[in-house]
Write a protein that holds these residues in place. Structure first.
Motif, PDB file in Angstrom:
ATOM      1  N   ASP A 187       0.809  -1.233   0.000  1.00 31.29           N
ATOM      2  CA  ASP A 187       0.000   0.000   0.000  1.00 31.29           C
ATOM      3  C   ASP A 187       0.837   1.275   0.000  1.00 31.29           C
ATOM      4  O   ASP A 187       0.336   2.352   0.301  1.00 31.29           O
ATOM      5  CB  ASP A 187      -0.987   0.016   1.175  1.00 31.29           C
TER       6      ASP A 187
ATOM      7  N   LEU B 278     -14.910  -1.574  -4.641  1.00 31.16           N
ATOM      8  CA  LEU B 278     -14.282  -2.745  -4.013  1.00 31.16           C
ATOM      9  C   LEU B 278     -13.248  -3.317  -4.974  1.00 31.16           C
ATOM     10  O   LEU B 278     -13.313  -3.094  -6.185  1.00 31.16           O
ATOM     11  CB  LEU B 278     -15.321  -3.806  -3.640  1.00 31.16           C
ATOM     12  N   GLU B 279     -12.271  -4.005  -4.397  1.00 32.99           N
ATOM     13  CA  GLU B 279     -11.275  -4.722  -5.188  1.00 32.99           C
ATOM     14  C   GLU B 279     -11.768  -6.160  -5.305  1.00 32.99           C
ATOM     15  O   GLU B 279     -11.910  -6.866  -4.298  1.00 32.99           O
ATOM     16  CB  GLU B 279      -9.906  -4.710  -4.483  1.00 32.99           C
TER      17      GLU B 279
ATOM     18  N   THR C  45     -11.701  -7.100  -1.244  1.00 35.66           N
ATOM     19  CA  THR C  45     -11.277  -6.151  -0.211  1.00 35.66           C
ATOM     20  C   THR C  45     -11.895  -4.789  -0.503  1.00 35.66           C
ATOM     21  O   THR C  45     -12.401  -4.534  -1.601  1.00 35.66           O
ATOM     22  CB  THR C  45      -9.742  -5.984  -0.160  1.00 35.66           C
ATOM     23  N   THR C  46     -11.808  -3.917   0.488  1.00 30.95           N
ATOM     24  CA  THR C  46     -12.207  -2.529   0.286  1.00 30.95           C
ATOM     25  C   THR C  46     -11.233  -1.871  -0.690  1.00 30.95           C
ATOM     26  O   THR C  46     -10.114  -2.358  -0.893  1.00 30.95           O
ATOM     27  CB  THR C  46     -12.171  -1.756   1.610  1.00 30.95           C
ATOM     28  N   LYS C  47     -11.655  -0.784  -1.286  1.00 36.75           N
ATOM     29  CA  LYS C  47     -10.780  -0.009  -2.179  1.00 36.75           C
ATOM     30  C   LYS C  47     -10.400   1.252  -1.430  1.00 36.75           C
ATOM     31  O   LYS C  47     -11.129   2.239  -1.451  1.00 36.75           O
ATOM     32  CB  LYS C  47     -11.508   0.304  -3.486  1.00 36.75           C
ATOM     33  N   ALA C  48      -9.266   1.183  -0.742  1.00 34.42           N
ATOM     34  CA  ALA C  48      -8.852   2.290   0.115  1.00 34.42           C
ATOM     35  C   ALA C  48      -8.174   3.392  -0.698  1.00 34.42           C
ATOM     36  O   ALA C  48      -7.571   3.126  -1.745  1.00 34.42           O
ATOM     37  CB  ALA C  48      -7.895   1.777   1.183  1.00 34.42           C
TER      38      ALA C  48
ATOM     39  N   HIS D 206      -4.824   1.252   3.815  1.00 35.42           N
ATOM     40  CA  HIS D 206      -4.782  -0.185   3.569  1.00 35.42           C
ATOM     41  C   HIS D 206      -6.144  -0.722   3.153  1.00 35.42           C
ATOM     42  O   HIS D 206      -7.165  -0.388   3.758  1.00 35.42           O
ATOM     43  CB  HIS D 206      -4.307  -0.920   4.827  1.00 35.42           C
ATOM     44  N   ASP D 207      -6.154  -1.575   2.100  1.00 30.93           N
ATOM     45  CA  ASP D 207      -7.375  -2.289   1.732  1.00 30.93           C
ATOM     46  C   ASP D 207      -7.658  -3.332   2.815  1.00 30.93           C
ATOM     47  O   ASP D 207      -6.745  -3.977   3.322  1.00 30.93           O
ATOM     48  CB  ASP D 207      -7.188  -3.005   0.390  1.00 30.93           C
TER      49      ASP D 207
ATOM     50  N   LYS E  68      -6.488  -9.600  -8.999  1.00 35.73           N
ATOM     51  CA  LYS E  68      -7.398  -8.515  -8.622  1.00 35.73           C
ATOM     52  C   LYS E  68      -7.923  -7.870  -9.893  1.00 35.73           C
ATOM     53  O   LYS E  68      -7.145  -7.539 -10.792  1.00 35.73           O
ATOM     54  CB  LYS E  68      -6.676  -7.467  -7.784  1.00 35.73           C
TER      55      LYS E  68
ATOM     56  N   GLU F 223     -11.181  -5.021 -11.445  1.00 31.91           N
ATOM     57  CA  GLU F 223     -12.137  -3.987 -11.052  1.00 31.91           C
ATOM     58  C   GLU F 223     -13.243  -3.904 -12.087  1.00 31.91           C
ATOM     59  O   GLU F 223     -12.995  -4.028 -13.298  1.00 31.91           O
ATOM     60  CB  GLU F 223     -11.424  -2.631 -10.909  1.00 31.91           C
TER      61      GLU F 223
END
Length: 298
Positions: A48, A105-106, A150-153, A158-159, A205, A207
């Protein structure tokens, strides 16, 4: 807005960890409403952090490899590419794409257990709330690809792993199911093709987005099945129970976590610059992966 690349006829919109977005300008000087230019830089990120040291030709490798994979996946899912007709200053590392509303989201799928998924499995016996069989180790092949989003930070944050319930809450049950299905299908197709070329794709990953007006289904955006978004392992060297040699930026991660770098992930400090040999070897890994997969010389 500033225009970091000084591109005439384009307005800088956004810079992510690796890519920059520009809006094409119409004759009236206003942004064209449904188009963007996606420029892949030579920046590299790990843990990250965007590292200070670029990897030469990385943007071109990622762009050309993504275009190749978009063709291989065209019957599975539509993608965002409209044209490769871009200004000379970014030729080879930029594409004109449809402007999409990206899902926040990832979308990650895993065919083999390693990395953050392995850490969670060791602690809980699951990854993102998906229970896995007992007795798996680093590099184990999973019974079938699993969806572990995961979240898309924002850049610098951090995701975080997301449970199936959290994904449904974010995008709705129907979209969540389709994102899961497509992500796993992309990884499965990728492994079918890569296996013939001596490469295993451990995880990836991707999107997805939708047309801004909400019409139509999910569209694959960003990049796909590159050494930045996936773990590529040489099939001949695969051996569960240890960390695997790779064609991706794991090489950079391994150096950063080695005593030689002097850096600690828990320090909160930015990673140090990469030594020249790590830069050269990382570039060589990216190019080798491109050439093995596509059969083309970079």
């Amino acid at each position: 807005m500033t225009n970091p690349l000084g591109l005439e006829g384009f307005q800088h919109v956004y810079s992510g960890k690796v890519r920059d977005l520009y809006a094409p300008l119409g004759p009236d000087g206003a942004p064209v409403p449904d188009r963007l230019m996606l420029v892949a830089s030579d920046r590299i990120s790990a843990y990250d952090w965007v590292l200070d040291t670029p990897i030469p030709d990385k943007g071109a490798v990622l762009t050309r490899l993504s275009l190749w994979w978009f063709d291989q996946l065209a019957d599975l899912v539509p993608n965002h590419v409209v044209s490769t007709d871009v200004p000379a200053a970014v030729a080879g590392r930029a594409v004109i794409v449809r402007r999409l509303e990206m899902l926040k989201l990832e979308a990650i799928a895993r065919a083999y257990l390693t990395g953050g998924g392995l850490e969670e499995y060791r602690a809980k016996g699951s990854v993102c709330g998906v229970p896995l069989p007992e007795g798996l180790e680093d590099g184990s092949r999973l019974p079938e690809p699993v969806f572990t989003p995961t979240t898309k930070a924002p850049v610098g944050e951090h995701d975080l792993p997301m449970s199936p319930a959290e994904v449904e809450e974010l995008v709705g049950a129907d979209v969540a199911a389709e994102v899961s299905r497509l992500t796993r299908a992309i990884l499965a197709r990728g492994n079918e093709i890569a296996a013939e070329r001596g490469i295993l794709i451990a995880d990836t990953k991707v999107e997805f987005g939708r047309a801004a007006d909400g019409s139509g289904g999910l569209v694959l955006g960003d990049e796909v099945l590159t050494p930045d978004s996936s773990r590529f392992w040489p099939a001949a060297a695969w051996q569960p129970g240890r960390s695997q040699p790779s064609y991706d930026k794991q090489f950079v991660r391994d150096w950063l976590t080695s005593p030689e770098s002097g850096w600690s992930r828990s320090s909160g400090e930015a990673p140090p610059p990469l030594p020249e040999r790590v830069v050269e070897q990382t570039r060589a890994k990216y190019v080798e992966a491109y050439e093995l997969l596509t059969g083309e010389t970079f």
